[in-house]
Design an enzyme around this catalytic site. Structure first.
Site, PDB file in Angstrom:
ATOM      1  N   ASP A 225      -7.933   4.091  -3.374  1.00  0.00           N
ATOM      2  CA  ASP A 225      -6.852   3.156  -3.655  1.00  0.00           C
ATOM      3  C   ASP A 225      -6.859   2.952  -5.166  1.00  0.00           C
ATOM      4  O   ASP A 225      -7.874   3.205  -5.842  1.00  0.00           O
ATOM      5  CB  ASP A 225      -7.029   1.829  -2.905  1.00  0.00           C
ATOM      6  CG  ASP A 225      -5.706   1.043  -2.860  1.00  0.00           C
ATOM      7  OD1 ASP A 225      -4.772   1.395  -3.617  1.00  0.00           O
ATOM      8  OD2 ASP A 225      -5.602   0.080  -2.071  1.00  0.00           O
TER       9      ASP A 225
HETATM   10  C1  BGC Z   1      -2.194  -0.643  -2.980  1.00  0.00           C
HETATM   11  C2  BGC Z   1      -1.847   0.684  -2.334  1.00  0.00           C
HETATM   12  C3  BGC Z   1      -0.832   1.403  -3.181  1.00  0.00           C
HETATM   13  C4  BGC Z   1      -1.413   1.584  -4.582  1.00  0.00           C
HETATM   14  C5  BGC Z   1      -0.462   2.287  -5.533  1.00  0.00           C
HETATM   15  C6  BGC Z   1      -2.621  -0.468  -4.425  1.00  0.00           C
HETATM   16  O1  BGC Z   1      -2.787  -1.694  -5.061  1.00  0.00           O
HETATM   17  O2  BGC Z   1      -3.240  -1.255  -2.266  1.00  0.00           O
HETATM   18  O3  BGC Z   1      -1.347   0.465  -1.055  1.00  0.00           O
HETATM   19  O4  BGC Z   1      -0.503   2.626  -2.611  1.00  0.00           O
HETATM   20  O5  BGC Z   1      -1.682   0.303  -5.139  1.00  0.00           O
HETATM   21  O6  BGC Z   1       0.614   1.480  -5.826  1.00  0.00           O
END
Ligand code: BGC
Length: 750
Positions: A225
């Site tokens: 993530d």
């Molecule tokens: C979120 C993800 C997301 C990523 C990119 C993170 O903060 O938890 O779900 O895909 O950011 O935006």
């Protein structure tokens, strides 16, 4: 991947490949022809932003209903089509991996990202997500399934530690991931921010390698993530192929770890090799001339929205609205003109178009029907606006019917924070209560991404849950209210009477960076049903403008052994006057056994469309897993032989057919090891235990028959006694040494 290519990469290049080139793309190595691929958020539509921007405006794309709505369709074929359409839009915008879908389980209704997740049930979440992925990947665009694992809240989302026992992990929190891996082989899986039992998810070798790859046979890559990596070299060793976004500090750490011998270069090579396989595969699918039909995708989005709507209540058949008999409709609520159709955060799509319920009703209603619109509330502040309220009451009082749109504003449901309660804003609840005083024919439409409390539900004749239904939800809603479409959605999560009834409520969201999943496997209906708690609306519930009759449940065999599957069939008839779709649900209820298990669990489902008067033969095949639980000692799925109840329901609490099925499992349980503290009762389960009782009990002055007699008080006391205690009572006739000898013999086996 070509091992030649790997050998031409320098250590520095390999280390650099392990994190992104910028916010959204992978690191290219031009001299060797290694391309860069682009990732963008989803999951209910494409959110492609500039490589340098995290939360800016994205390209216009079709905004499909969010996952809670998609899940309420229970229609895997339809969700496949949505996935394929999103994939086509990714191709058009040169995006190779879509960051979604999210398959985390809704542990608590308060979870801030619940609108982005499918269900409280892992089977439903897994099957529908697998369909979305298969659709997306049919276009050559990869999915990145998130957030692996036990990421079920937003509080302390980047630092929290989810404490979950093994059985609960397997039966609840890993199952949907397991289903998507086995059914759809996503290109990528996203390792979550949180820790699981004290180990960062992005550094857990057990999760990322042993379970994901070795057990489930996963062939894709693991991406972190955004910002989830804390120690790049440890993450790599655990099985993480790509840290996102770019992190200039990571490559030097990886190089240092290799040079110092702390990290074997083969481990790095393995991770690079996996990554490049996916990079080359995704790159080869690029289509420079891809395009899509905006109108067609809008229509598809409308179909998904319409199928997701759940008719919670419909007294006096108030819905569909009979326009021939009307001269005016009060349309009340700010949401009617300013639709909220998606949640806030990284999933927000810049919708290619949108149509409000007000506009759609205007188009659909004949000239003779007057629309009396009133705003009712504004969503700026959570307080009752007296002027708006009284204007709305007037509009309702002077109309034949009132349609009131209420729900959760953006500020209530967003990535990054959980809800603190399950109520609607005060202004929304008061509006409904006041309208109900002046207009008995009131339809309440809910717009929200997760379960809410409805204190006025008993007084209200009709309630329609429309979720966050995407850019076409206004039109889908209007068509449903007027009967142009027949609602066929079913709840993918229980609506409890109140938050306190939810099993996680005393342990959510935890404190001091720790959240304990103390309710274990008892999540959602698994808890409410076992506990026999009344609920507002049960899991799987949803009405239709028609009715269905179920009959003739039959099994192909009455007894099913280990490796067999169970075939079952029944008839479903549309007994009403309009065409409609029914979601048929199969629940399995285990025999009462030593291992505690929820009263029932969903084992299969399907959605069947029927003309009025038509009948279909519905068939299912249940695999062994439907009957099993996860045995922690055996580290495998086990079945306790016995009589299982197969329940066919229109919801988890509206069981229409029920029949017992005998399951025989020969699979050996882990061998029990007896020790001094094993009880007399436990010992009696062993074939040699009986001999022990017969021989030894007289030495303690106890008649062996006393131990076996069904109704003797002494028996109860004796049975629960550790065997070592009997040595004390034998006054030297039976020594601890004799007991140890005996235990050796019992534990040695036959
Ligand atoms: C979120 C993800 C997301 C990523 C990119 C993170 O903060 O938890 O779900 O895909 O950011 O935006």
């Amino acid at each position: 991947m070509n091992s030649d290519l790997l050998s031409q990469l320098s250590l520095e290049e390999k280390a650099k490949l392990m994190s992104g080139q910028d916010l959204w793309s992978t690191f290219p190595v031009e001299r060797l022809g290694i391309p860069s691929i682009y990732m963008s958020d989803g999951p209910h539509g494409l959110r492609k932003v500039d490589p340098t921007v995290a939360l800016g405006e994205s390209v216009p794309a079709t905004c499909f209903p969010t996952a809670s709505a998609m899940a309420s369709t229970w229609n895997a074929d339809l969700i496949y089509k949505a996935g394929a359409a999103i994939g086509q839009e990714c191709l058009r915008h040169d995006v190779q991996i879509l960051l979604g879908p999210g398959v985390n389980i809704k542990r608590s209704p308060l979870g801030g990202r619940n609108f982005e997740y499918f269900s409280e049930d892992p089977l439903l979440a897994g099957i529908l997500a697998a369909s979305l992925i298969l659709g997306l990947q049919s276009k050559g665009v990869g999915a990145c399934v998130k957030h692996f694992a036990a990421n079920n809240q937003e509080f302390e989302r980047m630092i929290g530690n989810s404490i979950v026992d093994e059985r609960t992990l397997r039966e609840i929190y890993l199952t949907a991931f397991e289903i998507v891996v086995k059914e759809a082989q996503p290109y990528a899986i996203m390792a979550a921010y949180n820790q699981v039992n004290g180990i960062w998810a992005s550094e857990s070798r057990r999760l990322l390698t042993q379970i994901l790859r070795d057990e489930w046979g996963y062939e894709g890559i693991v991406i972190s993530d955004w910002g989830a990596v804390n120690h790049p070299e440890k993450a790599l060793e655990a099985g993480l192929n790509l840290e996102m976004p770019d992190n200039p500090l990571s490559a030097p750490k990886i190089i240092k770890a290799v040079e110092s011998g702390e990290l074997a270069e083969e481990e790095l090579d393995k991770m690079v090799s996996n990554l490049l396989n996916v990079v080359f595969k995704a790159d080869a699918n690029r289509q420079s001339k891809a395009s899509f039909d905006i109108v067609e995708h809008h229509e598809l989005s409308k179909e998904v929205a319409a199928e997701s709507m759940v008719l919670l209540k419909n007294e006096d058949s108030l819905l569909p609205i009979q326009i021939e008999e009307l001269s005016s409709i009060a349309l009340i609520g700010n949401f009617a003109k300013h639709p909220r159709y998606q949640g806030a955060g990284s999933s927000r799509v810049n919708a290619s178009r949108s149509e409000s319920t007000f506009e759609a009703l205007h188009e659909l209603l004949p000239q003779h029907v007057q629309i009396n619109y009133a705003e009712g509330y504004n969503n700026e502040a959570d307080e009752v606006h007296m002027q708006l309220l009284s204007t709305a009451k007037e509009a309702a009082a002077k109309s034949d019917v009132a349609i009131v749109l209420v729900g959760l504003p953006d500020s209530f449901e967003a990535e990054g924070s959980d809800r603190s309660h399950m109520h609607l804003p005060k202004s929304h609840d008061s509006l409904v209560e006041e309208i109900l005083k002046v207009q008995p024919n009131t339809v309440v439409v809910l717009i929200n991404g997760s379960a809410v409390e409805l204190p006025w539900a008993d007084q209200c004749k009709a309630i329609l849950e429309s979720w966050l239904g995407g850019q076409a939800s206004g039109a889908a809603l209007a068509e449903t209210l007027l009967g142009i479409r027949n609602p066929s959605g079913k709840l993918s999560e229980t609506f409890p009477l109140k938050l306190e009834h939810n099993s996680s409520s005393l342990n959510f969201p935890g404190e001091n960076r720790k959240v304990e999943y103390k309710e274990r496997i008892y999540i959602g209906y698994r808890y409410y049903d076992t506990k026999k708690l009344p609920v507002m609306y049960p899991f799987g519930h949803g009405l239709s403008y028609t009715t269905f009759e179920y009959s003739n449940l039959a099994f192909s065999d009455q007894v099913v052994a280990d490796d067999d599957t169970c075939r079952l069939s029944f008839f479903l008839k549309n007994t009403g006057n309009v065409r409609g779709k029914e979601v048929v649900q199969v629940y399995v209820s285990p025999p009462s056994a030593y291992v505690d298990r929820p009263d029932q669990k969903l084992a299969a489902f399907d959605k069947i469309e029927l003309d009025p008067g038509a009948t279909a033969l519905v068939e299912f095949i249940l695999e062994k897993r439907a009957f099993s639980y996860y045995d922690v000692d055996l580290e495998d799925w086990l079945i306790d032989s016995g009589s299982f109840e197969i329940r066919i329901g229109s919801s988890s609490r509206d069981i229409r057919l029920c029949k017992s099925l005998e399951i025989i499992s020969e699979k050996a349980k882990p061998k029990k090891v007896y020790d001094r503290y094993s009880t007399v009762a436990e010992l009696l389960e062993h074939p040699k235990g009986k001999a022990y009782v017969d021989k030894m009990m007289p030495l303690f002055g106890v008649d062996p028959d006393t131990v076996r007699a069904e109704d003797h008080d002494m028996r109860i006391i004796l049975m629960s006694m550790p065997i070592v205690k009997r040595c004390n009572f034998s006054h030297g006739a039976y020594t601890e040494e004799m007991l140890d000898e005996f235990l050796k013999e019992v534990n040695a086996g036959e």
